[in-house]
Design an enzyme around this catalytic site. Structure first.
Site, short mmCIF file in Angstrom:
data_model
loop_
_atom_site.label_atom_id
_atom_site.label_comp_id
_atom_site.label_asym_id
_atom_site.label_seq_id
_atom_site.Cartn_x
_atom_site.Cartn_y
_atom_site.Cartn_z
CB CYS A 36 4.99 161.72 35.33
SG CYS A 36 3.84 162.35 36.49
CG HIS A 288 7.11 162.05 39.39
ND1 HIS A 288 6.82 162.49 38.24
CD2 HIS A 288 8.16 161.07 39.55
CE1 HIS A 288 7.78 162.04 37.36
NE2 HIS A 288 8.59 161.05 38.30
#
Length: 328
Positions: A36, A288
């Protein structure tokens, strides 16, 4: 002023700050496990208009003589694939395959920092622009398209508090890292603090070139030359404890850089927000990354790996931002 003029490599008149093609957003990017941090930077750079305009022109690849890995050619292929694909999501395979060439510290499958990946990606693109040039030197490093878009200059003025004599120095930057630990309710507050003169510690004893004495001194840092695209990092990792700083720092859609310039007189120097990176998670070592970007159609979208969903500016401005992208 106070700086040597670099050799001319990439002419500034070739840089177009407005999108030359207007369209709906392109594809999302698949996450292959802890990728990510790569996806958010690729998306933010893809929607950096002056960079995308240049990459979509094929100008670099048509003249590239680089043998093997070339980050500019890789980004050119990636941006075209994202913006021209009919698929809802694609795999940034070329970037993942050549990760070690972008930064030796990056290891496939391991969570890394998006800010560090941004810095390494810009550096790799800059090196690619210089590759194969016979006139490579210190000066010429400063005039590739990467530096034409992202590079600015800071001015540091140290003033003797005894005789008021001043010494100026200049330093180039591609991004600005901001300490948000103290009195940081808004980006404006942080920037105002940055340009406020601060008295140097006694251990940094200053010898004045004017009065020839060791004396107390103050230091003021200002933006001497603003970049076309301003990259700001709100430091979310406490440098003493390593814990994540989760406070909300307000940031504007439009930022006037004039109050933070060496020359505060004149017209406003407006920058428009076009992308942000957000980190979710309890610590900076896990969690994340996702981002919000403004597409060439002028609308905002949340880009969370393969998902691309439209949103409004109020949602964008309400995030716990980590990286901010502003364009002149």
């Amino acid at each position: 002023e106070g700086m040597a003029l670099p050799q001319r490599i990439f002419p500034p008149e070739k840089i177009c700050m407005d999108w030359q093609q207007r369209q709906t957003p392109g594809a999302g990017l698949f996450n292959l496990g802890n990728t990510c941090y790569i996806n958010v930077i690729l998306q933010c750079l893809t929607y950096t208009a002056p960079l995308a305009n240049y990459l979509l022109s094929h100008e670099h690849s048509q003249s590239c003589q680089q043998q093997g890995f070339c980050m500019m050619c890789t980004m050119e292929a990636h941006v075209r694939k994202v913006l021209c694909s009919s698929a809802s999501a694609i795999l940034p395979g070329d970037v993942l395959r050549d990760l070690k060439f972008i930064g030796e510290e990056f290891e496939y499958g391991r969570q890394e920092n998006a800010y560090e990946f941004l810095r390494c990606t810009l550096s790799a693109m800059h090196r690619a622009c210089l590759s194969g040039r016979h006139d490579w030197n210190i000066s010429s490093q400063e005039t590739t398209i990467i530096h034409r878009i992202f590079r600015g200059f800071m001015k540091s003025r140290v003033t003797c508090l005894s005789c008021q004599g001043a010494v100026d120095s200049y330093k180039a930057f591609l991004d600005v890292s901001l300490d948000i630990r103290v009195r940081a309710s808004s980006l404006i507050t942080v920037l105002e603090d940055c340009v406020t003169p601060k008295q140097l510690d006694q251990k940094d004893c200053f010898r004045c070139s004017k009065c020839k004495k060791k004396a107390a001194a103050s230091k003021k840092v200002t933006v001497h030359h603003a970049p076309r695209v301003l990259l700001l990092c709100l430091e979310r990792a406490d440098q003493w404890t390593g814990t994540k700083i989760s406070k909300f720092v307000e940031y504007p859609e439009y930022l006037d850089l004039r109050p933070y310039m060496s020359d505060t007189a004149g017209e406003p120097l407006l920058c428009s927000l076009y992308a942000i990176v957000v980190h979710s998670g309890d610590t900076c070592l896990e969690g994340h990354f996702f981002c919000y970007t403004k597409a060439s159609n002028g609308l905002w979208y949340k880009m969370d790996d393969e998902s691309v969903d439209n949103c409004d500016i109020h949602t964008v401005l309400g995030q716990q931002a980590y990286l901010l992208f502003y364009a002149r």
